[in-house]
Motif scaffolding. Structure first.
Motif, PDB file in Angstrom:
ATOM      1  N   GLN A  43     -23.356  63.672  92.172  1.00 42.80           N
ATOM      2  CA  GLN A  43     -24.091  63.304  90.977  1.00 42.80           C
ATOM      3  C   GLN A  43     -25.067  64.416  90.650  1.00 42.80           C
ATOM      4  O   GLN A  43     -25.255  65.339  91.443  1.00 42.80           O
ATOM      5  CB  GLN A  43     -24.839  61.989  91.184  1.00 42.80           C
ATOM      6  N   GLY A  44     -25.697  64.311  89.513  1.00 44.37           N
ATOM      7  CA  GLY A  44     -26.668  65.337  89.168  1.00 44.37           C
ATOM      8  C   GLY A  44     -27.158  65.209  87.749  1.00 44.37           C
ATOM      9  O   GLY A  44     -26.944  64.183  87.101  1.00 44.37           O
ATOM     10  N   LYS A 363     -35.028  47.502  73.878  1.00 45.59           N
ATOM     11  CA  LYS A 363     -34.096  47.235  74.998  1.00 45.59           C
ATOM     12  C   LYS A 363     -34.406  48.125  76.204  1.00 45.59           C
ATOM     13  O   LYS A 363     -33.494  48.614  76.872  1.00 45.59           O
ATOM     14  CB  LYS A 363     -32.638  47.470  74.582  1.00 45.59           C
ATOM     15  N   GLN A 364     -35.653  48.375  76.411  1.00 45.83           N
ATOM     16  CA  GLN A 364     -36.124  49.197  77.544  1.00 45.83           C
ATOM     17  C   GLN A 364     -35.663  50.643  77.454  1.00 45.83           C
ATOM     18  O   GLN A 364     -35.738  51.381  78.432  1.00 45.83           O
ATOM     19  CB  GLN A 364     -35.685  48.586  78.887  1.00 45.83           C
ATOM     20  N   LYS A 390     -34.149  56.804  75.931  1.00 48.22           N
ATOM     21  CA  LYS A 390     -32.776  56.961  76.413  1.00 48.22           C
ATOM     22  C   LYS A 390     -31.826  56.813  75.247  1.00 48.22           C
ATOM     23  O   LYS A 390     -31.629  55.715  74.733  1.00 48.22           O
ATOM     24  CB  LYS A 390     -32.470  55.910  77.484  1.00 48.22           C
ATOM     25  N   ASP A 393     -26.795  55.996  78.093  1.00 42.52           N
ATOM     26  CA  ASP A 393     -26.989  55.929  79.540  1.00 42.52           C
ATOM     27  C   ASP A 393     -27.178  57.318  80.138  1.00 42.52           C
ATOM     28  O   ASP A 393     -27.819  57.484  81.159  1.00 42.52           O
ATOM     29  CB  ASP A 393     -25.785  55.259  80.211  1.00 42.52           C
ATOM     30  N   LYS A 427     -32.556  65.658  78.914  1.00 46.96           N
ATOM     31  CA  LYS A 427     -31.878  65.537  80.200  1.00 46.96           C
ATOM     32  C   LYS A 427     -30.545  64.809  80.046  1.00 46.96           C
ATOM     33  O   LYS A 427     -30.463  63.812  79.343  1.00 46.96           O
ATOM     34  CB  LYS A 427     -32.784  64.750  81.148  1.00 46.96           C
ATOM     35  N   SER A 429     -27.775  63.126  82.531  1.00 45.52           N
ATOM     36  CA  SER A 429     -27.429  62.747  83.915  1.00 45.52           C
ATOM     37  C   SER A 429     -25.931  62.509  84.014  1.00 45.52           C
ATOM     38  O   SER A 429     -25.303  62.051  83.067  1.00 45.52           O
ATOM     39  CB  SER A 429     -28.134  61.447  84.293  1.00 45.52           C
ATOM     40  N   PHE A 430     -25.377  62.813  85.171  1.00 47.84           N
ATOM     41  CA  PHE A 430     -23.947  62.544  85.371  1.00 47.84           C
ATOM     42  C   PHE A 430     -23.678  62.167  86.809  1.00 47.84           C
ATOM     43  O   PHE A 430     -24.541  62.300  87.663  1.00 47.84           O
ATOM     44  CB  PHE A 430     -23.109  63.766  84.969  1.00 47.84           C
TER      45      PHE A 430
ATOM     46  N   MET B  69     -24.027  50.448  76.665  1.00 48.80           N
ATOM     47  CA  MET B  69     -24.496  50.816  78.000  1.00 48.80           C
ATOM     48  C   MET B  69     -23.678  50.074  79.036  1.00 48.80           C
ATOM     49  O   MET B  69     -23.179  48.983  78.775  1.00 48.80           O
ATOM     50  CB  MET B  69     -25.982  50.451  78.163  1.00 48.80           C
ATOM     51  N   ASN B  70     -23.558  50.685  80.194  1.00 48.32           N
ATOM     52  CA  ASN B  70     -22.789  50.063  81.269  1.00 48.32           C
ATOM     53  C   ASN B  70     -23.561  50.166  82.575  1.00 48.32           C
ATOM     54  O   ASN B  70     -24.155  51.191  82.865  1.00 48.32           O
ATOM     55  CB  ASN B  70     -21.429  50.763  81.390  1.00 48.32           C
ATOM     56  N   ARG B  71     -23.583  49.095  83.320  1.00 46.34           N
ATOM     57  CA  ARG B  71     -24.230  49.105  84.627  1.00 46.34           C
ATOM     58  C   ARG B  71     -23.252  48.627  85.686  1.00 46.34           C
ATOM     59  O   ARG B  71     -22.458  47.715  85.415  1.00 46.34           O
ATOM     60  CB  ARG B  71     -25.423  48.134  84.655  1.00 46.34           C
ATOM     61  N   TYR B  91     -27.705  47.310  94.882  1.00 49.14           N
ATOM     62  CA  TYR B  91     -27.578  48.755  95.027  1.00 49.14           C
ATOM     63  C   TYR B  91     -26.875  49.264  93.776  1.00 49.14           C
ATOM     64  O   TYR B  91     -25.738  48.868  93.492  1.00 49.14           O
ATOM     65  CB  TYR B  91     -26.757  49.048  96.283  1.00 49.14           C
ATOM     66  N   PRO B  95     -26.036  53.217  85.658  1.00 51.44           N
ATOM     67  CA  PRO B  95     -25.765  54.577  85.187  1.00 51.44           C
ATOM     68  C   PRO B  95     -26.276  55.643  86.154  1.00 51.44           C
ATOM     69  O   PRO B  95     -26.994  55.328  87.106  1.00 51.44           O
ATOM     70  CB  PRO B  95     -26.532  54.642  83.865  1.00 51.44           C
ATOM     71  N   ALA B  96     -25.916  56.896  85.837  1.00 45.67           N
ATOM     72  CA  ALA B  96     -26.176  57.991  86.769  1.00 45.67           C
ATOM     73  C   ALA B  96     -27.658  58.165  87.086  1.00 45.67           C
ATOM     74  O   ALA B  96     -28.016  58.486  88.209  1.00 45.67           O
ATOM     75  CB  ALA B  96     -25.612  59.288  86.198  1.00 45.67           C
ATOM     76  N   ASP B  97     -28.520  57.947  86.100  1.00 45.58           N
ATOM     77  CA  ASP B  97     -29.937  58.241  86.367  1.00 45.58           C
ATOM     78  C   ASP B  97     -30.590  57.238  87.304  1.00 45.58           C
ATOM     79  O   ASP B  97     -31.685  57.493  87.802  1.00 45.58           O
ATOM     80  CB  ASP B  97     -30.726  58.394  85.054  1.00 45.58           C
ATOM     81  N   ARG B  99     -28.568  55.808  89.822  1.00 43.54           N
ATOM     82  CA  ARG B  99     -27.615  55.672  90.925  1.00 43.54           C
ATOM     83  C   ARG B  99     -28.357  55.763  92.263  1.00 43.54           C
ATOM     84  O   ARG B  99     -29.255  56.568  92.418  1.00 43.54           O
ATOM     85  CB  ARG B  99     -26.554  56.772  90.840  1.00 43.54           C
ATOM     86  N   LYS B 100     -27.995  54.891  93.186  1.00 41.84           N
ATOM     87  CA  LYS B 100     -28.597  54.819  94.522  1.00 41.84           C
ATOM     88  C   LYS B 100     -29.966  54.140  94.542  1.00 41.84           C
ATOM     89  O   LYS B 100     -30.614  54.066  95.578  1.00 41.84           O
ATOM     90  CB  LYS B 100     -28.703  56.195  95.177  1.00 41.84           C
ATOM     91  N   VAL B 138     -32.576  45.419  83.628  1.00 34.33           N
ATOM     92  CA  VAL B 138     -31.991  46.737  83.294  1.00 34.33           C
ATOM     93  C   VAL B 138     -31.464  46.852  81.858  1.00 34.33           C
ATOM     94  O   VAL B 138     -30.373  47.373  81.617  1.00 34.33           O
ATOM     95  CB  VAL B 138     -30.905  47.185  84.319  1.00 34.33           C
ATOM     96  N   GLY B 139     -32.273  46.373  80.918  1.00 36.12           N
ATOM     97  CA  GLY B 139     -31.946  46.552  79.508  1.00 36.12           C
ATOM     98  C   GLY B 139     -30.866  45.613  78.972  1.00 36.12           C
ATOM     99  O   GLY B 139     -30.407  45.775  77.845  1.00 36.12           O
TER     100      GLY B 139
END
Lengths: 430, 275
Positions: A43-44, A363-364, A390, A393, A427, A429-430, B69-71, B91, B95-97, B99-100, B138-139
């Motif tokens: 990821q990154g 929606k946050q 945002k 996502d 930014k 993210s992926f 959006m997808n979670r 856990y 989404p990626a931001d 993750r973990k 989470v939105g």
């Protein structure tokens, strides 16, 4: 740096061979091999951010304190009882005109038993109860990143350490051994200007401070420990540290360099769900080993630090947090009596209130936040407004500021007033 | 004649006393019934088995029905040995931001919930106040309390209607200041006690949010909701959720619901479906 790169290379080789072995096993078992089945996660993000100063700084030649684009890549490989993590930042820093590779995390985490685990290598470590204030967390902080508007995760710098955790029936015990002292990343004058009390002058990129390096392996080491227990939802902890002040707190009278004198810290903390919010308390005794009596003006004195915090969620995605923080010099009279003539007389108490306000909207996706420090004793302040949105996502845009203000040019926050900045960032993210 | 009158009077008296007793008893059984129904439904809704693990896939849609959006997260739940307390561990994978990231809740029945969040990039464990359970999860259109479940004792319940297939129950919160709705209706399947639909109303009596079960499956003999959605009637936005790879009674140890395991992610469980 070379050794680091070598380790990176070695690690990637190991990862690659793991990949192949796993891939072979998978393909032997089943025909439909999928990339996502590999025991590797990656990821990154790519982040570009730029922040000009709000005023010209007589001590800095660059009108931007931040201008960089970074790619962060993280790879994880794990089994039930172990985990390898590698997180690297590739940065083009246009403020400095340099390309940099920054290995942020490279560690092996072994969890062979429910009684203990161990993490070896470069790692980010955090403990304690403060919100952007630290009492018993003596792990390195990157204050420079914090002051110029990098993402908050960069406030925590890495330690090259071994962390051992032992789970005893009645509490958890953590020990962190750092063989070569890791200091904070603090302003040196090269990017941010500030007031150097030892020189009684402002420091900028034409006259950055000189520091005596103290990072000889196994000689300049540090040890951190913590004993922690949860009692019916309340977190209780005792802490200890033996090492050095994390930011320069001493002056070498021979060569005028700044130094990191020896320091030990003992403290405790409490945190729990009280008064409809989270209430916390933390205290630490900073024992300045090289100046136990407080009579050496060239070494920072011993002090007590107290922190009291309360955070609460209000309705409609609004939350606030308030903290009271106090540092108190232990041997104040000795300190005053041994000040060099003409030196400003410091207060015995430096205390501060912080306030955090966060509001989520749309929606946050839209986040408005303000974190502010106000020092009662120094009558100065540091405000950190931030707005982020945002878009999806993956995409986030952000803008914020770092604003220092005060009455006296030399107080802790106000000494950074020439660095007031605003920044914008994008930014993915992926 | 007099004798007969006396008899009639006694009879009447007895009759009325009986009638009164009967009606009282009926009232009582009805009261008993609605509590029973709600409690049973609550058990089926959030307490099946001793523990459960599953993957949650959540699509957040805009008013045009487009997924914006997808979670994805792994959700682990364990019931306390007695009572309605539970421990939840989630856990995040998408989404990626985030993750973990790990989010953990101790659902308490007598005090505010204890909630923790772990942000791995900073190695930061943060406690969250447990008092506000009505903000968006989470939105999505779900609020935190929708995820862990609202305790039946927080509302008064009324059986409005019994049809061939459903019990229709109206629930009114005892403490109205803690919530954003005025009351809600739940349709509970008479056979399985699965709450298949729930509509929240605002203080004007207008529909606010609608929860709808799209799929119920028998998993290890438990009637399990595997697909459901929540729609904000007033904005038209909706969130669709699928529960995947559901496993009950897998023997989740108690100790994973501690600060320790926020940092030391229990790989065995978090990746249980990858083997």
């Amino acid at each position: 740096m070379k050794t680091l790169l070598f380790y990176c290379f070695l690690y990637q080789l190991i990862m690659l061979s793991c990949w192949q072995i796993q891939a072979q096993e998978k393909t032997e078992k089943t025909e439909d091999f999928k990339f996502s089945d590999l025991p590797i996660e990656w990821q990154g993000f790519i982040d570009s951010r730029h922040g000009p100063r709000l005023q010209s700084d007589p001590y800095q030649s660059n009108s931007f304190s931040l201008s960089e684009t970074r790619l962060q890549l993280q790879l994880d490989h794990w089994t039930d009882a172990s985990e390898i993590k590698l997180k690297t930042d590739f940065i083009y820093d246009s403020q400095q005109g340099k390309f940099l590779i920054n290995l942020r995390e490279a560690n092996l985490f072994l969890t062979p038993s429910k009684w203990f685990d161990v993490k070896i290598g470069r790692q980010i470590l955090t403990w304690g109860k403060g919100d952007m204030l630290f009492v018993n967390d003596l792990f390195p902080k990157d204050w420079q990143s914090f002051f110029i508007g990098r993402e908050l995760e960069y406030l925590k710098s890495y330690s090259d350490a071994v962390k051992l955790t032992v789970y005893l029936p009645w509490f958890e015990f953590n020990t962190v051994y750092v063989p070569a002292f890791n200091s904070d990343v603090f302003p040196t004058g090269k990017r941010l200007s500030f007031f150097n009390p030892f020189q009684n002058a402002f420091v900028g990129n034409s006259n950055p401070i000189n520091i005596t390096k103290q990072n000889t392996w196994f000689k300049n080491n540090e040890i951190h420990w913590r004993a922690r227990k949860n009692v019916k939802g309340f977190d209780l902890a005792l802490y200890g540290y033996y090492g050095y002040w994390k930011s320069p707190a001493g002056l070498d009278l021979q060569n005028g360099n700044l130094t990191f004198p020896k320091l030990s810290v003992h403290g405790l903390s409490f945190e729990g769900n009280l008064f409809k919010g989270i209430t916390s308390f933390e205290a630490g005794y900073y024992h300045s080993i090289d100046d136990a009596n407080g009579e050496d003006f060239s070494v920072r004195n011993s002090q007590w630090i107290f922190l009291l915090g309360y955070t609460r969620d209000l309705k409609n995605d609004l939350s606030f947090g308030i903290q009271y923080y106090a540092e108190m010099v232990v041997k104040y009279n000795n300190m005053i009596n041994t000040l060099p003539t003409g030196a400003a007389k410091p207060n015995r108490l430096r205390d501060m209130i912080t306030l955090r306000l966060t509001k989520l909207l749309v929606k946050q996706k839209l986040k408005l936040s303000l974190f502010s420090y106000y020092s009662i004793s120094d009558n100065d302040a540091y405000l950190r407004p931030n707005v982020s949105y945002k878009l999806t996502d993956a995409w986030k845009i952000e803008a914020g500021g770092n604003l220092f203000m005060g009455e006296n040019d030399t107080t802790f926050w106000n000494q950074f007033q020439n660095n007031n900045n605003i920044y914008v960032g994008l930014k993915r993210s992926f | 004649m007099k004798q007969k009158n006396k008899f009639e009077m006694t009879f009447n008296k007895t009759f009325f006393v009986l009638l009164f007793l009967c009606s009282f008893a009926m009232q009582n059984t009805q009261a008993q019934n609605v509590e029973d129904i709600v409690n049973k439904a609550n058990k089926v809704f959030k307490y099946n088995g001793d523990d459960r693990i599953n993957v949650v896939n959540m699509d957040i849609k805009n008013k045009n029905g487009k997924v914006v959006m997808n979670r994805e997260l792994v959700l682990i739940r364990k019931n306390d040995a007695s009572g309605l307390g539970q421990k939840w561990y989630s856990y995040f994978k998408k989404p990626a931001d985030i993750r973990k990231m790990v989010f953990m809740v101790w659902k308490n029945t007598k005090k505010d919930d204890d909630r923790w969040i772990y942000l791995p990039a900073m190695d930061l464990v943060k406690r969250l106040a447990g008092s506000d359970k009505r903000s968006s999860f989470v939105g999505s259109q779900f609020v935190y309390e929708d995820v862990t479940g609202r305790l039946p004792k927080l509302d008064t319940h009324e059986l409005i209607k019994t049809t061939d297939d459903y019990y229709e129950v109206k629930s009114t919160p005892k403490n109205t200041s803690a919530v954003e709705f005025s009351y809600f209706y739940t349709w509970i399947d008479k056979k399985t006690f699965v709450p298949t639909k729930r509509v929240y109303y605002d203080k004007n009596g207008d529909k606010q949010r609608e929860y709808r079960v799209d799929k119920v499956e028998k998993i290890q003999n438990y009637d399990t909701i595997t697909a459901f959605s929540m729609t904000n009637i007033q904005t038209g936005e909706s969130t669709y959720v699928n529960y995947i790879d559901i496993k009950y009674n897998v023997g989740i140890p108690d100790n994973i619901f501690t600060e320790t395991y926020l940092r030391r992610v229990p790989r065995k469980w978090v990746s249980y479906n990858k083997k």
